[in-house]
Design an enzyme around this catalytic site. Structure first.
Site, short mmCIF file in Angstrom:
data_model
loop_
_atom_site.label_atom_id
_atom_site.label_comp_id
_atom_site.label_asym_id
_atom_site.label_seq_id
_atom_site.Cartn_x
_atom_site.Cartn_y
_atom_site.Cartn_z
N TYR A 7 29.98 43.73 0.65
CA TYR A 7 30.61 44.61 1.52
C TYR A 7 32.18 43.91 1.89
O TYR A 7 32.99 44.61 1.71
CB TYR A 7 29.87 44.85 2.53
CG TYR A 7 30.20 46.19 3.55
CD1 TYR A 7 30.12 47.28 3.32
CD2 TYR A 7 30.99 45.79 4.54
CE1 TYR A 7 30.41 48.34 3.94
CE2 TYR A 7 31.80 46.82 5.50
CZ TYR A 7 31.29 48.22 5.25
OH TYR A 7 31.83 49.26 5.84
N LEU A 24 20.08 54.08 5.69
CA LEU A 24 20.15 55.20 6.58
C LEU A 24 20.61 54.98 8.24
O LEU A 24 20.26 55.68 8.95
CB LEU A 24 18.96 55.83 6.47
CG LEU A 24 18.17 56.22 5.48
CD1 LEU A 24 16.88 56.98 5.44
CD2 LEU A 24 19.21 57.31 4.52
N SER A 25 21.32 54.04 8.38
CA SER A 25 21.95 53.39 9.57
C SER A 25 21.01 53.11 10.83
O SER A 25 21.13 53.80 11.95
CB SER A 25 23.14 54.55 10.11
OG SER A 25 24.16 54.44 9.27
N GLU A 53 28.52 45.74 17.09
CA GLU A 53 28.29 45.40 15.57
C GLU A 53 28.97 44.54 14.92
O GLU A 53 28.58 43.57 14.38
CB GLU A 53 28.18 46.74 14.58
CG GLU A 53 27.57 46.47 13.52
CD GLU A 53 26.56 47.46 12.79
OE1 GLU A 53 26.06 48.18 13.57
OE2 GLU A 53 25.99 46.97 11.78
N ASP A 107 28.86 55.25 10.70
CA ASP A 107 27.33 55.30 11.22
C ASP A 107 27.50 55.60 12.47
O ASP A 107 26.38 56.53 12.91
CB ASP A 107 26.72 54.09 10.75
CG ASP A 107 26.81 53.63 9.29
OD1 ASP A 107 27.40 54.44 8.44
OD2 ASP A 107 26.53 52.46 8.93
#
Ligand code: GLA
Length: 390
Positions: free
Chosen positions: A221, A125-126, A160, A172
């Site tokens: 990822y 959910l970031s 990030e 996000d």
């Protein structure tokens, strides 16, 4: 007043002996459809949610940044002229934002404050984008940097990627920066243009947290990203966004099975996002839900980023009365599913799915019936200065 706003304001007063001069809120997000498309220059359709990072603060006359968290014991303390790394993760996001903003040529000033968050960590959910945007909004307000959501989203993504070292796309940060109440946001991840999309009337968005968290998400990822790049190279384009479903079908037999399935997910998912926007604009909850379900199938079978817990949750949701559609949301491998449900059946749906999930897996799901909210914002500003919101 929101609960967390009350909590954070009271905590600030206890710690610093005065009212905060600024209260900032930056939301987490749920993605309705468009998964693993952002780093392929594609389309996503997330909404900002009523779970957020809250920050109460005041400026300091010096160049120190001092942030306490109600969720973690150790404060993070550093000098803007010497932003070094620190081992604990949440402080790294604060430092990363200071680094990236100064690198972009902005003059920052010191501040001290307290933060808290009700965005669950590692649930998809970031929570980290929410933290980045809360810090970005703070530095912008104090440094009189005009508020440009897409610009701040890009800087947050850079922090990030390059400071924290997590290779995320832009979704996000974009939605935490530019969300709008009662709407999802179609984001074109190529040029960051956005379009507001209202939820179909009479529907509710429900987040179903499987209470499972997977390790090794980062490496899986990155592996998916490389596979997409390889597929794009095969088609002679920079990003899979530029391959149409028709082009794909014509040449898919030349691809190895794995690359073919990865590419098929991304290419078909982009089409599903645009179809979902059309359906939502027509108020068609049934078609929107069908597309969400198809997205899940594609993520499960072609992109292989779902998990047993997510599949169980999605199947339970789909079998429930009033459910239009459900799918995993976020990077995958654990965390949350999202369902589109008839609003008048939302509570029954939530209770029933949670109970069945418990029976089937022994795990206690967290279920949130959520509201779409605005992106990062100044909630309360007491400084006797002109409005700095930009
Ligand atoms: C994570 C990343 C996003 C996006 C999703 C998958 O949330 O941070 O950029 O790639 O996974 O859609």
């Amino acid at each position: 007043m929101n609960n967390l706003q009350t909590t954070i304001t009271a905590a600030f007063e206890t710690k610093f002996g005065s009212k905060p001069e600024l209260v900032i809120r930056a939301p987490g997000r749920v993605n309705l459809i468009g998964e693993h498309t952002d780093y392929n220059d594609g389309f996503v359709l997330p909404m900002a949610i009523d779970r957020a990072v809250w920050l109460a603060l005041r400026p300091r006359p010096d160049r120190q940044v001092v942030v306490h968290s109600l969720n973690f014991e150790q404060p993070t303390v550093f000098d803007l002229d010497d932003v070094g790394h620190e081992p604990d993760r949440w402080g790294e996001y604060v430092r990363g934002m200071a680094w990236v903003l100064q690198e972009a040529g902005h003059t920052l000033c010191g501040w001290e404050g307290i933060l808290t968050s009700d965005v669950p960590v590692g649930a998809g959910l970031s929570s980290s984008a929410a933290l980045e945007l809360a810090i970005g909004r703070t530095f912008a307000a104090l440094g009189e940097i005009p508020w440009r959501p897409a610009e701040m989203a890009l800087l947050s993504q850079k922090a990030e990627n390059q400071w924290v070292g997590v290779n995320s796309g832009i979704m996000d940060q974009m939605i935490s920066a530019s969300g709008k109440a009662d709407h999802a946001l179609l984001i074109d991840c190529r040029d960051l243009s956005t379009q507001l999309v209202a939820l179909p009337a009479g529907t509710a968005v429900i987040i179903l947290d499987t209470a499972t968290r997977r390790g090794l998400v980062d490496s899986a990822y990155n592996e998916r990203r490389s596979q997409c790049e390889a597929a794009a190279e095969f088609f002679g384009v920079a990003h899979l966004r530029d391959v149409s479903l028709a082009d794909f079908i014509q040449r898919e037999h030349e691809l190895d099975d794995l690359t073919r399935r990865r590419a098929r997910h991304v290419i078909s998912e982009n089409e599903r996002v645009l179809a979902a926007v059309t359906a939502m604009n027509a108020g068609d909850a049934t078609e929107t839900g069908r597309l969400m379900e198809a997205s899940h199938t594609s993520l499960r079978d072609d992109f292989e980023v779902s998990s047993e817990a997510l599949n169980i949750m999605v199947n339970l949701a789909l079998a429930e009365p009033g459910c239009f559609g459900a799918r995993m949301t976020g990077a995958g491998f654990g965390g949350c599913a999202v369902a589109l449900v008839a609003a008048d059946q939302a509570t029954t749906f939530a209770n029933s799915v949670a109970q069945k999930y418990k029976t089937q897996t022994g795990r206690k799901a967290n279920v949130y019936i959520c509201r779409a909210t605005d992106g990062a914002e100044i909630i309360d500003e007491r400084r006797e200065t002109r409005d700095r919101r930009g």
